[in-house]
Design a protein around this motif. Sequence first.
Motif, short mmCIF file in Angstrom:
data_model
loop_
_atom_site.label_atom_id
_atom_site.label_comp_id
_atom_site.label_asym_id
_atom_site.label_seq_id
_atom_site.Cartn_x
_atom_site.Cartn_y
_atom_site.Cartn_z
N ARG A 315 0.88 -1.13 0.02
CA ARG A 315 0.05 0.05 0.01
C ARG A 315 0.87 1.32 -0.09
O ARG A 315 0.48 2.34 -0.55
N ASP A 318 2.36 1.77 -3.35
CA ASP A 318 0.98 2.34 -4.44
C ASP A 318 0.86 3.94 -4.08
O ASP A 318 0.72 4.67 -5.05
N LEU A 319 0.60 4.25 -2.94
CA LEU A 319 0.41 5.46 -2.42
C LEU A 319 1.61 6.58 -3.07
O LEU A 319 1.45 7.68 -3.78
N GLY A 428 -7.60 3.54 -2.79
CA GLY A 428 -7.55 2.11 -2.31
C GLY A 428 -8.35 0.99 -2.89
O GLY A 428 -8.49 -0.04 -2.38
N GLU A 429 -9.15 1.15 -4.35
CA GLU A 429 -9.68 0.29 -4.97
C GLU A 429 -9.00 -0.53 -5.90
O GLU A 429 -9.19 -1.58 -6.16
N SER A 431 -4.30 -1.29 -6.97
CA SER A 431 -3.23 -1.32 -7.04
C SER A 431 -2.33 -0.92 -8.21
O SER A 431 -2.84 -1.20 -9.28
N LYS A 457 -6.18 -6.56 -4.44
CA LYS A 457 -6.64 -5.55 -5.48
C LYS A 457 -6.25 -5.81 -6.87
O LYS A 457 -5.06 -6.05 -7.07
#
Length: 511
Positions: A315, A318-319, A428-429, A431, A457
């Motif tokens: 995560r 990703d961000l 967050g839906e 990746s 994801k």
Amino acid sequence: MARISVPVSATRLAPPSQVHSAPIRAGVKSSNHPTEPQNVRKVGWEYLWQSIRTSLPLVVIDLMALALAITVSRQLVWLLGGAAGMNLSAMFPPIALGFVIVGAELGLYPGIQLSPVEEFRRLIVAVACMFAVWTVAVLIVQDTFDVQGWFLALSFALCATTLVMARSVARRVLGSREWWGFPTLVCGDDTRAIEVYEWLRTSPHVGLRPVGVIADPSSLELDGSEPWFLGDWSSVRSHAVDGKAYWALVIPSEEAQSDITDEVDSCLEAVPHVQLISELSGLPDHWGGRRPVDGLDGIHIQQNLMLPGKRLTKRLIDLVVATSALLVLMPVLVAIALAVKLTSRGPIFYGHSRLGLDGRGFKAWKFRTMVENADTKLDQYLEAHPELREEWEKDQKLKWDPRITVVGRVFRKLSLDELPQLWNVLLGEMSLVGPRPIVTSEIEKYGDCFGLYTSVKPGITGLWQVSGRNNTTYDERVQLDEYYVRNWSPWLDIYLMLRTIRTVLFAEGAY
């Protein structure tokens, strides 16, 4: 002992670019091990807390052993009239932190299921790394290397000796505490499973605490009253959840040595750590004999995306990457939006309903590349060209799609139409890397793998996109998605993102 993360039925680890041709299909259930398709179990704070409780005492004991050994070495040097030539109080904390980081990378924390020889080797490697950093730090901080070489040699010898002795004592003491170690399922339709269970029960210092045995009662001629018997293979998930088991030891049946898929597959969706015990020994035999010792020989399959720390790492990647990409690509996004608006009627963005994590629906955003009333136009086109209906039903794609606009064809070729999905990543839906997002009508094509697919994801890019994209069959696409979920690591994501750049630049398999 091999520690690798592999698809269960793979005979080898194929390079990502060749995975679509490898025999990697798993998920086929045997009638002897009935299971219902369901999502892969995700472990959270309880797993983290158990890892901390198991690791922290070893960290403290190791650091105490290092501090004691270095202090004794320094005192011996002073008694012999020498000088160590360094400030231990200033140098030890960062060096100790480096030791812990290296030790964690080597698997010394939580240090579960290590043979004495393997634990000894890893401790020596960690100490050697610590002293290498120590030496370099002295050279950087001081103009001259005035640390006596024999002080370092004495410290190294005492550190290695003290660590090994402290670890041995610590394991015996910690093994007597119920809160230390990880609950473990022992699975197998062979009497060796009972032997492994009994060995673990009497060897708590290994750190794997047996919850019970999962087996086919008819294979072991059980009546169900045995205190160690938990149930058949269909109950793996329920016992793993109820018993908070994070490890499973799988002992292959002698009758099924050539195909271990059925023996392992029931555990993969319920337990993050699956150890396949070597068929050559059954029980550990690191000393060359048949007597049990502190280690289990075999292949370790780690389901990374079950683990909370790994999911957090993914995560964060990703961000950071998605935010940076949106800022850098903002002029490109504006230019594409203008091109879409000025060349065809309709909205700039198009949101298509897709299935995401845990089967939840979401809108996957793209720049619109099709004309208005695209679905109606497709139906009319397929009615006029019935020979193309099979191509559409097979892969949900056409080599020449009449709905796509002129600029849309260019954007699709370069995958620029998918850039708005960076917003889905921030929400967050989705990746950055993951399985290709699918629609409800595609669930049937995933079969037993659908639960595995929805455990993560979907991604903007993934193994499918860099392995031929539209030139691969749908079955190969499912296998690629399965391979990705089973073998995820941060390095795999980084590799696939870099490969995606090349794939986009050369428009490989795109239409």
